[in-house]
Design a protein around this motif. Structure first.
Motif, PDB file in Angstrom:
ATOM      1  N   LEU A 268     -19.548 -52.779 -35.993  1.00 20.06           N
ATOM      2  CA  LEU A 268     -18.737 -51.580 -35.853  1.00 20.06           C
ATOM      3  C   LEU A 268     -17.326 -51.925 -35.394  1.00 20.06           C
ATOM      4  CD1 LEU A 268     -21.215 -49.116 -34.072  1.00 20.06           C
ATOM      5  CD2 LEU A 268     -20.619 -49.195 -36.500  1.00 20.06           C
ATOM      6  N   GLU A 269     -16.373 -51.179 -35.909  1.00 19.99           N
ATOM      7  CA  GLU A 269     -14.992 -51.314 -35.466  1.00 19.99           C
ATOM      8  C   GLU A 269     -14.680 -50.187 -34.497  1.00 19.99           C
ATOM      9  OE1 GLU A 269     -12.426 -51.449 -38.802  1.00 19.99           O
ATOM     10  OE2 GLU A 269     -13.293 -53.298 -39.626  1.00 19.99           O
ATOM     11  N   GLY A 270     -14.052 -50.524 -33.394  1.00 17.31           N
ATOM     12  CA  GLY A 270     -13.815 -49.549 -32.345  1.00 17.31           C
ATOM     13  C   GLY A 270     -12.643 -48.634 -32.615  1.00 17.31           C
ATOM     14  N   PRO A 271     -12.443 -47.695 -31.717  1.00 15.91           N
ATOM     15  CA  PRO A 271     -13.245 -47.482 -30.505  1.00 15.91           C
ATOM     16  C   PRO A 271     -14.554 -46.737 -30.771  1.00 15.91           C
ATOM     17  CG  PRO A 271     -11.332 -46.018 -30.519  1.00 15.91           C
ATOM     18  CD  PRO A 271     -11.213 -46.863 -31.727  1.00 15.91           C
ATOM     19  N   VAL A 272     -15.627 -47.258 -30.143  1.00 12.94           N
ATOM     20  CA  VAL A 272     -16.955 -46.664 -30.241  1.00 12.94           C
ATOM     21  C   VAL A 272     -17.332 -46.126 -28.859  1.00 12.94           C
ATOM     22  CG1 VAL A 272     -19.384 -47.061 -30.759  1.00 12.94           C
ATOM     23  CG2 VAL A 272     -17.627 -48.281 -32.050  1.00 12.94           C
ATOM     24  N   ARG A 273     -17.572 -44.827 -28.796  1.00 12.21           N
ATOM     25  CA  ARG A 273     -17.829 -44.186 -27.506  1.00 12.21           C
ATOM     26  C   ARG A 273     -19.281 -44.403 -27.064  1.00 12.21           C
ATOM     27  NH1 ARG A 273     -17.350 -37.776 -26.875  1.00 12.21           N
ATOM     28  NH2 ARG A 273     -15.365 -38.196 -27.914  1.00 12.21           N
ATOM     29  N   MET A 274     -19.448 -44.579 -25.755  1.00 12.23           N
ATOM     30  CA  MET A 274     -20.790 -44.647 -25.153  1.00 12.23           C
ATOM     31  C   MET A 274     -20.697 -44.101 -23.739  1.00 12.23           C
ATOM     32  SD  MET A 274     -20.965 -48.780 -24.702  1.00 12.23           S
ATOM     33  CE  MET A 274     -19.463 -49.676 -24.224  1.00 12.23           C
ATOM     34  N   ASP A 275     -21.788 -43.512 -23.278  1.00 12.93           N
ATOM     35  CA  ASP A 275     -21.844 -42.914 -21.946  1.00 12.93           C
ATOM     36  C   ASP A 275     -22.423 -43.931 -20.973  1.00 12.93           C
ATOM     37  OD1 ASP A 275     -22.327 -41.468 -19.640  1.00 12.93           O
ATOM     38  OD2 ASP A 275     -23.161 -39.734 -20.682  1.00 12.93           O
ATOM     39  N   LYS A 276     -21.621 -44.368 -20.016  1.00 13.66           N
ATOM     40  CA  LYS A 276     -22.053 -45.440 -19.114  1.00 13.66           C
ATOM     41  C   LYS A 276     -23.185 -45.009 -18.192  1.00 13.66           C
ATOM     42  CE  LYS A 276     -19.021 -46.757 -16.076  1.00 13.66           C
ATOM     43  NZ  LYS A 276     -17.744 -47.135 -15.433  1.00 13.66           N
ATOM     44  N   THR A 277     -23.413 -43.694 -18.055  1.00 11.10           N
ATOM     45  CA  THR A 277     -24.503 -43.232 -17.196  1.00 11.10           C
ATOM     46  C   THR A 277     -25.856 -43.279 -17.896  1.00 11.10           C
ATOM     47  OG1 THR A 277     -24.304 -40.893 -17.819  1.00 11.10           O
ATOM     48  CG2 THR A 277     -22.909 -41.689 -16.020  1.00 11.10           C
ATOM     49  N   SER A 278     -25.860 -43.467 -19.226  1.00 14.36           N
ATOM     50  CA  SER A 278     -27.136 -43.486 -19.949  1.00 14.36           C
ATOM     51  C   SER A 278     -27.294 -44.673 -20.879  1.00 14.36           C
ATOM     52  CB  SER A 278     -27.308 -42.197 -20.767  1.00 14.36           C
ATOM     53  OG  SER A 278     -26.277 -42.058 -21.729  1.00 14.36           O
ATOM     54  N   VAL A 279     -26.201 -45.338 -21.266  1.00 13.88           N
ATOM     55  CA  VAL A 279     -26.327 -46.432 -22.228  1.00 13.88           C
ATOM     56  C   VAL A 279     -26.841 -47.693 -21.532  1.00 13.88           C
ATOM     57  CG1 VAL A 279     -23.984 -47.373 -21.961  1.00 13.88           C
ATOM     58  CG2 VAL A 279     -25.150 -47.569 -24.164  1.00 13.88           C
ATOM     59  N   PRO A 280     -27.804 -48.387 -22.139  1.00 19.06           N
ATOM     60  CA  PRO A 280     -28.290 -49.631 -21.542  1.00 19.06           C
ATOM     61  C   PRO A 280     -27.196 -50.697 -21.489  1.00 19.06           C
ATOM     62  CG  PRO A 280     -29.834 -48.821 -23.200  1.00 19.06           C
ATOM     63  CD  PRO A 280     -28.579 -48.015 -23.341  1.00 19.06           C
ATOM     64  N   VAL A 281     -27.283 -51.545 -20.497  1.00 20.70           N
ATOM     65  CA  VAL A 281     -26.326 -52.640 -20.353  1.00 20.70           C
ATOM     66  C   VAL A 281     -26.288 -53.493 -21.618  1.00 20.70           C
ATOM     67  CG1 VAL A 281     -25.845 -54.765 -19.072  1.00 20.70           C
ATOM     68  CG2 VAL A 281     -26.527 -52.689 -17.849  1.00 20.70           C
ATOM     69  N   ALA A 282     -27.446 -53.704 -22.252  1.00 20.94           N
ATOM     70  CA  ALA A 282     -27.513 -54.534 -23.456  1.00 20.94           C
ATOM     71  C   ALA A 282     -26.624 -53.996 -24.562  1.00 20.94           C
ATOM     72  CB  ALA A 282     -28.958 -54.634 -23.945  1.00 20.94           C
ATOM     73  N   VAL A 283     -26.582 -52.682 -24.723  1.00 17.63           N
ATOM     74  CA  VAL A 283     -25.766 -52.065 -25.767  1.00 17.63           C
ATOM     75  C   VAL A 283     -24.289 -52.224 -25.456  1.00 17.63           C
ATOM     76  CG1 VAL A 283     -25.154 -49.872 -26.861  1.00 17.63           C
ATOM     77  CG2 VAL A 283     -27.556 -50.434 -26.439  1.00 17.63           C
ATOM     78  N   ALA A 284     -23.908 -51.940 -24.216  1.00 19.05           N
ATOM     79  CA  ALA A 284     -22.505 -52.043 -23.833  1.00 19.05           C
ATOM     80  C   ALA A 284     -21.979 -53.464 -23.989  1.00 19.05           C
ATOM     81  CB  ALA A 284     -22.321 -51.566 -22.392  1.00 19.05           C
ATOM     82  N   ARG A 285     -22.776 -54.426 -23.579  1.00 21.76           N
ATOM     83  CA  ARG A 285     -22.327 -55.815 -23.683  1.00 21.76           C
ATOM     84  C   ARG A 285     -22.254 -56.272 -25.136  1.00 21.76           C
ATOM     85  NH1 ARG A 285     -25.261 -58.838 -18.473  1.00 21.76           N
ATOM     86  NH2 ARG A 285     -24.045 -57.711 -16.889  1.00 21.76           N
ATOM     87  N   HIS A 286     -23.130 -55.730 -25.979  1.00 19.83           N
ATOM     88  CA  HIS A 286     -23.106 -56.128 -27.385  1.00 19.83           C
ATOM     89  C   HIS A 286     -21.901 -55.529 -28.104  1.00 19.83           C
ATOM     90  CE1 HIS A 286     -25.608 -58.379 -30.214  1.00 19.83           C
ATOM     91  NE2 HIS A 286     -25.108 -57.597 -31.143  1.00 19.83           N
ATOM     92  N   LEU A 287     -21.506 -54.325 -27.735  1.00 19.58           N
ATOM     93  CA  LEU A 287     -20.321 -53.724 -28.346  1.00 19.58           C
ATOM     94  C   LEU A 287     -19.053 -54.433 -27.908  1.00 19.58           C
ATOM     95  CD1 LEU A 287     -20.975 -49.876 -28.233  1.00 19.58           C
ATOM     96  CD2 LEU A 287     -20.550 -51.255 -30.260  1.00 19.58           C
ATOM     97  N   GLY A 288     -19.043 -54.910 -26.685  1.00 20.89           N
ATOM     98  CA  GLY A 288     -17.889 -55.655 -26.192  1.00 20.89           C
ATOM     99  C   GLY A 288     -16.615 -54.830 -26.221  1.00 20.89           C
ATOM    100  N   ASP A 289     -15.527 -55.414 -26.746  1.00 23.34           N
ATOM    101  CA  ASP A 289     -14.223 -54.760 -26.737  1.00 23.34           C
ATOM    102  C   ASP A 289     -14.161 -53.536 -27.635  1.00 23.34           C
ATOM    103  OD1 ASP A 289     -13.316 -56.678 -24.988  1.00 23.34           O
ATOM    104  OD2 ASP A 289     -12.447 -57.961 -26.552  1.00 23.34           O
ATOM    105  N   ALA A 290     -15.108 -53.395 -28.557  1.00 20.40           N
ATOM    106  CA  ALA A 290     -15.108 -52.231 -29.443  1.00 20.40           C
ATOM    107  C   ALA A 290     -15.564 -50.976 -28.713  1.00 20.40           C
ATOM    108  CB  ALA A 290     -16.011 -52.476 -30.650  1.00 20.40           C
ATOM    109  N   GLY A 291     -16.264 -51.149 -27.601  1.00 18.40           N
ATOM    110  CA  GLY A 291     -16.823 -50.015 -26.886  1.00 18.40           C
ATOM    111  C   GLY A 291     -15.859 -49.405 -25.890  1.00 18.40           C
ATOM    112  N   VAL A 292     -15.892 -48.083 -25.791  1.00 18.88           N
ATOM    113  CA  VAL A 292     -15.133 -47.347 -24.776  1.00 18.88           C
ATOM    114  C   VAL A 292     -16.087 -46.369 -24.108  1.00 18.88           C
ATOM    115  CG1 VAL A 292     -12.913 -47.570 -25.939  1.00 18.88           C
ATOM    116  CG2 VAL A 292     -14.372 -45.602 -26.440  1.00 18.88           C
ATOM    117  N   PHE A 293     -15.855 -46.108 -22.835  1.00 23.19           N
ATOM    118  CA  PHE A 293     -16.720 -45.199 -22.106  1.00 23.19           C
ATOM    119  C   PHE A 293     -16.192 -43.771 -22.190  1.00 23.19           C
ATOM    120  CE2 PHE A 293     -17.604 -49.210 -19.659  1.00 23.19           C
ATOM    121  CZ  PHE A 293     -18.887 -49.360 -20.146  1.00 23.19           C
ATOM    122  N   GLY A 294     -17.115 -42.844 -22.335  1.00 23.88           N
ATOM    123  CA  GLY A 294     -16.775 -41.432 -22.390  1.00 23.88           C
ATOM    124  C   GLY A 294     -18.052 -40.612 -22.342  1.00 23.88           C
TER     125      GLY A 294
END
Length: 317
Positions: A268-294
């Motif tokens: 995926l090309e960012g920015p890709v939104r994810m909710d830090k209160t519910s997204v697993p750490v594994a997902v956030a780390r895999h998205l890396g710089d493409a991920g943004v919190f919201g």
């Protein structure tokens, strides 16, 4: 479904299982391992295949976790379960009154010289791990993502749930899944985001007007999703569960094997939104710089009930 009062765990099972886990910890060279009552979807209720806390300790309450160290294993439960814990958990475990005693304070007391504590990155949210790392800063205690050692020793672990998925009729939903996807996709476009990751089954089922039976007394189907800004959806759910609904979902929803979830995220090309209160750490780390919190894109729209949903709630009560 009625409560059966069936005994699914016994205190005497705990000591040998704890010994087996500690042998794995010693082989891995880590000082501790966390065993939460959680799954990759961070729901309050978990499937039998995710009942790691109950399998290890015997405790079957709906909230709690175990912190296993080399010489002490704390079982953290809140005030609802203090009596239950005494009857279900063997004395090789130490009851910890949580949240009166926090995990970070307990670790500081029991690991005064520091050490690595492993945790499964699928079973902890970004918010949870960030808070724990903040509380342990400067103590020499390091939280580190690790293979789940309970899964390694759980030889008769049940298979993941595979209940068939059904549609939620438009007369009860009040809005088609295609209209929801387009509406929320527009919200992503307005925010400048190209996609959003959805890991909560209730959000995914609401978005696509689906219902399932993977968890008793909860009409959800477990899976992951990626909502794109153009309104299309990548759905990561076993094909066998979706056999009766694929035609209904239409061409804008593409089914994928759940095992490919991380591979698709990496493309995926960012920015890709994810909710830090519910997204697993594994997902956030895999998205890396493409991920943004919201905010999770379904959270507020799902809470705003339309006329059909309000009428349905009234009829159900």
């Amino acid at each position: 479904m009625f409560q059966s009062f069936e005994v699914t765990a016994r205190p005497e099972q705990g000591p040998p299982r704890l010994d087996a886990l500690r042998r794995e910890m010693e082989a891995e060279g880590i000082a501790g391992f966390l065993v939460p009552r959680a799954d990759a979807h961070q729901g309050e209720y978990v499937a039998p295949s995710d009942e790691r806390l109950a399998w290890l300790t015997g405790f079957t309450g709906s909230a709690g976790f175990c912190a296993v160290l080399r010489d002490v294993a704390g079982v953290f439960v809140d005030g609802r379960y203090r009596t239950q814990e005494k009857s279900q958990v063997a004395d090789v475990y130490t009851p910890v009154p949580w949240p009166d005693v926090s995990l970070s304070d307990w670790l500081k007391q029991n690991l005064p010289r520091g050490g690595v504590v492993g945790c499964d990155p699928w079973l902890h949210t970004v918010t949870q791990l960030e808070q724990l790392e903040q509380d342990l800063d400067g103590t020499g205690i390091e939280m580190r993502a690790w293979e789940n050692l309970v899964d390694r020793i759980w030889e008769d672990r049940p298979s993941p749930p595979m209940a068939p998925v059904r549609t939620h009729p438009l007369e009860f939903a009040g809005e088609s899944h295609s209209e929801k996807c387009e509406r929320l996709g527009q919200g992503l476009r307005d925010a400048g985001h190209k996609a959003a990751v959805i890991t909560l089954p209730d959000s995914l089922c609401w978005l696509l007007n689906l219902r399932g039976a993977d968890i008793p007394r909860n009409p959800i189907a477990q899976g992951f999703g990626v909502l794109h800004a153009d309104g299309s959806v990548d759905l990561f759910m076993a094909q066998s569960k979706l056999r009766d609904v694929m035609e209904y979902l239409g061409p804008d929803v593409e089914q994928h094997d759940p095992a490919t979830f991380l591979d698709v995220l990496s493309r995926l090309e960012g920015p890709v939104r994810m909710d830090k209160t519910s997204v697993p750490v594994a997902v956030a780390r895999h998205l890396g710089d493409a991920g943004v919190f919201g905010d999770e894109p379904c959270a507020l729209p799902k809470a705003r009930k339309n006329a059909a949903e309000i009428e349905g709630s009234a009829q159900a009560h």
